[in-house]
Design a protein around this motif. Structure first.
Motif, PDB file in Angstrom:
ATOM      1  N   ASN A  90      -0.120  -5.825  18.989  1.00 40.87           N
ATOM      2  CA  ASN A  90      -1.239  -5.750  18.044  1.00 40.87           C
ATOM      3  C   ASN A  90      -0.917  -4.828  16.879  1.00 40.87           C
ATOM      4  OD1 ASN A  90      -2.781  -7.521  19.475  1.00 40.87           O
ATOM      5  ND2 ASN A  90      -3.918  -5.967  20.596  1.00 40.87           N
ATOM      6  N   THR A  91      -0.186  -3.773  17.141  1.00 37.19           N
ATOM      7  CA  THR A  91       0.201  -2.837  16.095  1.00 37.19           C
ATOM      8  C   THR A  91       1.133  -3.519  15.100  1.00 37.19           C
ATOM      9  OG1 THR A  91       0.062  -1.016  17.681  1.00 37.19           O
ATOM     10  CG2 THR A  91       1.247  -0.592  15.647  1.00 37.19           C
ATOM     11  N   LEU A  92       2.086  -4.281  15.614  1.00 34.39           N
ATOM     12  CA  LEU A  92       3.012  -5.000  14.747  1.00 34.39           C
ATOM     13  C   LEU A  92       2.270  -6.030  13.897  1.00 34.39           C
ATOM     14  CD1 LEU A  92       5.908  -5.478  13.854  1.00 34.39           C
ATOM     15  CD2 LEU A  92       6.149  -7.093  15.737  1.00 34.39           C
ATOM     16  N   ILE A  93       1.367  -6.769  14.505  1.00 29.77           N
ATOM     17  CA  ILE A  93       0.564  -7.746  13.760  1.00 29.77           C
ATOM     18  C   ILE A  93      -0.280  -7.042  12.710  1.00 29.77           C
ATOM     19  CG2 ILE A  93      -1.313  -9.428  13.941  1.00 29.77           C
ATOM     20  CD1 ILE A  93      -0.132 -10.226  16.668  1.00 29.77           C
ATOM     21  N   GLY A  94      -0.875  -5.917  13.071  1.00 25.20           N
ATOM     22  CA  GLY A  94      -1.683  -5.135  12.126  1.00 25.20           C
ATOM     23  C   GLY A  94      -0.861  -4.662  10.950  1.00 25.20           C
ATOM     24  N   LEU A  95       0.371  -4.204  11.188  1.00 23.98           N
ATOM     25  CA  LEU A  95       1.253  -3.749  10.110  1.00 23.98           C
ATOM     26  C   LEU A  95       1.655  -4.907   9.193  1.00 23.98           C
ATOM     27  CD1 LEU A  95       3.561  -1.209  11.992  1.00 23.98           C
ATOM     28  CD2 LEU A  95       1.791  -0.702  10.294  1.00 23.98           C
ATOM     29  N   ILE A  96       1.903  -6.065   9.781  1.00 27.32           N
ATOM     30  CA  ILE A  96       2.259  -7.235   8.981  1.00 27.32           C
ATOM     31  C   ILE A  96       1.089  -7.646   8.094  1.00 27.32           C
ATOM     32  CG2 ILE A  96       2.819  -9.700   9.096  1.00 27.32           C
ATOM     33  CD1 ILE A  96       4.515  -9.044  11.586  1.00 27.32           C
ATOM     34  N   VAL A  97      -0.119  -7.648   8.650  1.00 19.19           N
ATOM     35  CA  VAL A  97      -1.310  -8.003   7.869  1.00 19.19           C
ATOM     36  C   VAL A  97      -1.504  -7.009   6.732  1.00 19.19           C
ATOM     37  CG1 VAL A  97      -3.833  -8.165   7.958  1.00 19.19           C
ATOM     38  CG2 VAL A  97      -2.457  -9.260   9.733  1.00 19.19           C
ATOM     39  N   ILE A  98      -1.352  -5.717   7.011  1.00 16.72           N
ATOM     40  CA  ILE A  98      -1.507  -4.683   5.975  1.00 16.72           C
ATOM     41  C   ILE A  98      -0.434  -4.867   4.901  1.00 16.72           C
ATOM     42  CG2 ILE A  98      -1.297  -2.212   5.505  1.00 16.72           C
ATOM     43  CD1 ILE A  98      -2.706  -1.744   8.213  1.00 16.72           C
ATOM     44  N   ALA A  99       0.811  -5.170   5.339  1.00 20.09           N
ATOM     45  CA  ALA A  99       1.890  -5.379   4.371  1.00 20.09           C
ATOM     46  C   ALA A  99       1.595  -6.568   3.461  1.00 20.09           C
ATOM     47  CB  ALA A  99       3.222  -5.582   5.106  1.00 20.09           C
ATOM     48  N   VAL A 100       1.040  -7.643   4.017  1.00 16.90           N
ATOM     49  CA  VAL A 100       0.696  -8.819   3.213  1.00 16.90           C
ATOM     50  C   VAL A 100      -0.454  -8.494   2.269  1.00 16.90           C
ATOM     51  CG1 VAL A 100      -0.273 -11.144   3.326  1.00 16.90           C
ATOM     52  CG2 VAL A 100       1.600 -10.511   4.851  1.00 16.90           C
ATOM     53  N   ILE A 101      -1.471  -7.806   2.782  1.00 14.07           N
ATOM     54  CA  ILE A 101      -2.641  -7.472   1.960  1.00 14.07           C
ATOM     55  C   ILE A 101      -2.249  -6.565   0.804  1.00 14.07           C
ATOM     56  CG2 ILE A 101      -4.832  -6.205   1.951  1.00 14.07           C
ATOM     57  CD1 ILE A 101      -5.335  -7.348   4.770  1.00 14.07           C
ATOM     58  N   VAL A 102      -1.346  -5.640   1.035  1.00 14.95           N
ATOM     59  CA  VAL A 102      -0.907  -4.725  -0.018  1.00 14.95           C
ATOM     60  C   VAL A 102       0.198  -5.361  -0.867  1.00 14.95           C
ATOM     61  CG1 VAL A 102       0.239  -2.510  -0.449  1.00 14.95           C
ATOM     62  CG2 VAL A 102      -1.579  -2.656   1.250  1.00 14.95           C
ATOM     63  N   GLY A 103       1.121  -6.052  -0.244  1.00 12.12           N
ATOM     64  CA  GLY A 103       2.289  -6.593  -0.933  1.00 12.12           C
ATOM     65  C   GLY A 103       1.972  -7.745  -1.867  1.00 12.12           C
ATOM     66  N   TYR A 104       1.067  -8.621  -1.481  1.00 14.21           N
ATOM     67  CA  TYR A 104       0.756  -9.788  -2.301  1.00 14.21           C
ATOM     68  C   TYR A 104       0.193  -9.393  -3.666  1.00 14.21           C
ATOM     69  CZ  TYR A 104      -0.919 -14.275  -3.884  1.00 14.21           C
ATOM     70  OH  TYR A 104      -1.143 -15.396  -4.636  1.00 14.21           O
ATOM     71  N   PRO A 105      -0.814  -8.517  -3.723  1.00 11.50           N
ATOM     72  CA  PRO A 105      -1.308  -8.115  -5.053  1.00 11.50           C
ATOM     73  C   PRO A 105      -0.223  -7.437  -5.905  1.00 11.50           C
ATOM     74  CG  PRO A 105      -2.897  -7.499  -3.384  1.00 11.50           C
ATOM     75  CD  PRO A 105      -1.670  -7.973  -2.665  1.00 11.50           C
ATOM     76  N   ILE A 106       0.632  -6.683  -5.261  1.00 11.96           N
ATOM     77  CA  ILE A 106       1.715  -6.036  -6.006  1.00 11.96           C
ATOM     78  C   ILE A 106       2.653  -7.094  -6.575  1.00 11.96           C
ATOM     79  CG2 ILE A 106       3.779  -4.576  -5.768  1.00 11.96           C
ATOM     80  CD1 ILE A 106       2.145  -2.901  -3.728  1.00 11.96           C
ATOM     81  N   MET A 107       2.980  -8.099  -5.770  1.00  7.18           N
ATOM     82  CA  MET A 107       3.858  -9.175  -6.224  1.00  7.18           C
ATOM     83  C   MET A 107       3.227  -9.935  -7.401  1.00  7.18           C
ATOM     84  SD  MET A 107       5.238 -12.488  -4.137  1.00  7.18           S
ATOM     85  CE  MET A 107       3.660 -13.315  -4.282  1.00  7.18           C
ATOM     86  N   TYR A 111       0.854  -8.864  -9.475  1.00 12.04           N
ATOM     87  CA  TYR A 111       0.775  -7.961 -10.617  1.00 12.04           C
ATOM     88  C   TYR A 111       2.127  -7.884 -11.331  1.00 12.04           C
ATOM     89  CZ  TYR A 111       0.118  -3.771 -13.424  1.00 12.04           C
ATOM     90  OH  TYR A 111       0.047  -2.893 -14.464  1.00 12.04           O
ATOM     91  N   ASN A 112       3.190  -7.691 -10.566  1.00  8.39           N
ATOM     92  CA  ASN A 112       4.522  -7.584 -11.162  1.00  8.39           C
ATOM     93  C   ASN A 112       4.931  -8.878 -11.869  1.00  8.39           C
ATOM     94  OD1 ASN A 112       4.831  -4.939 -10.389  1.00  8.39           O
ATOM     95  ND2 ASN A 112       5.916  -5.440  -8.504  1.00  8.39           N
ATOM     96  N   ARG A 113       4.572 -10.016 -11.304  1.00 12.96           N
ATOM     97  CA  ARG A 113       4.886 -11.301 -11.933  1.00 12.96           C
ATOM     98  C   ARG A 113       4.106 -11.459 -13.241  1.00 12.96           C
ATOM     99  NH1 ARG A 113       8.380 -15.095 -13.153  1.00 12.96           N
ATOM    100  NH2 ARG A 113       7.505 -17.175 -13.136  1.00 12.96           N
ATOM    101  N   LEU A 114       2.835 -11.069 -13.241  1.00  9.24           N
ATOM    102  CA  LEU A 114       2.033 -11.134 -14.466  1.00  9.24           C
ATOM    103  C   LEU A 114       2.622 -10.242 -15.557  1.00  9.24           C
ATOM    104  CD1 LEU A 114      -1.548 -11.165 -12.928  1.00  9.24           C
ATOM    105  CD2 LEU A 114      -0.573 -12.958 -14.371  1.00  9.24           C
TER     106      LEU A 114
END
Length: 195
Positions: A3-20, A22-25
Motif C-alpha cells: 500500500n505504501t508503494l502504491i501510495g507513493l506511485i499515486v503521489i508521484a503521478v499527482i505531482v509529476g503530471y502537472p510538472i510535466m 507545465y514544463n511542456r507549456l
C-alpha cells in the motif's frame, strides 16, 4: 509495504503530471516566442529598407508626395506595432495590431509599386531596383518566418487546449496566442491568363 508503494506511485503521478504539463507549456511558449523573434528580425529589416526606397524615389516622384507620405506613415505605424508586439509576443491583441499595421504597410507599398510602374526612369534606376529586390527578398523571409511562428503557435494552442492540459494551463495562466496573419493582396487575386 504494498500500500505504501502504491501510495507513493499515486503521489508521484499527482505531482509529476502537472510538472510535466507545465514544463511542456513553457517549452512550447518559448518556441513560439523564438519564432516571433525571427519575424521581428525580418520586419526590422523590412522597415529599415523602406526609408531608403522612399528617399531614392523622391527625386522621381515629386508629384507623388501623397504616396510617399502614406508609405512612411504606414511604415511608422508598423514599427510601433512591431515594438509593441515584441515586448510581449504572447499577447494576442498585440499580434493582431501588428498584423493590421503590416497589412496597411503592404497596401501602401503596393501603391508605391503601382506608381513606380508609371515612371520608366524610376524602374530603370539601379538603386531603386536593388532596394526593391532587397524588399522583395525580405518579404519572402517574413513569409517563411511567419509560417514557422504560426506553426509553433498552433502547437502551443493545441497542447494548451487539450484536456486535462487546459485545466492546468488555466491554473498557471497560460493564455492562448494569436497567429500572425499578413495579407498578401497578390496571393488573394486570381492570376490573369490570356492567350
Amino acid at each position: 509495504m504494498g500500500n505504501t508503494l502504491i501510495g507513493l506511485i499515486v503521489i508521484a503521478v499527482i505531482v509529476g503530471y502537472p510538472i510535466m504539463v507545465y514544463n511542456r507549456l513553457v517549452a512550447l511558449r518559448n518556441r513560439f516566442r523564438n519564432g516571433f523573434a525571427q519575424i521581428d528580425v525580418q520586419l526590422q529589416r523590412r522597415h529599415d529598407l523602406i526609408p531608403n526606397l522612399v528617399e531614392a524615389a523622391k527625386a522621381y516622384l515629386s508629384h507623388e508626395r501623397n504616396t510617399l507620405e502614406e508609405v512612411m506613415q504606414a511604415r511608422n505605424g508598423a514599427v510601433a506595432a512591431q515594438q509593441d508586439a515584441a515586448s510581449d509576443p504572447t499577447d494576442g491583441q498585440r499580434i493582431k495590431k501588428l498584423s493590421s499595421a503590416e497589412n496597411m504597410l503592404t497596401k501602401a507599398l503596393g501603391g508605391l509599386y503601382a506608381v513606380a510602374e508609371d515612371y520608366p526612369d524610376l524602374k530603370a534606376n539601379e538603386t531603386i531596383q536593388q532596394l526593391m529586390e532587397d524588399l522583395s527578398s525580405t518579404e519572402n523571409r517574413v513569409a517563411f518566418a511567419r509560417q514557422a511562428f504560426n506553426d509553433e503557435v498552433m502547437h502551443y494552442n493545441t497542447y494548451r487546449e487539450k484536456f486535462p492540459h487546459n485545466i492546468l494551463a488555466g491554473l498557471f495562466a497560460f493564455r492562448a496566442s494569436e497567429q500572425l496573419q499578413l495579407e498578401n493582396p497578390e496571393a488573394r487575386q486570381a492570376p490573369n491568363v490570356s492567350f
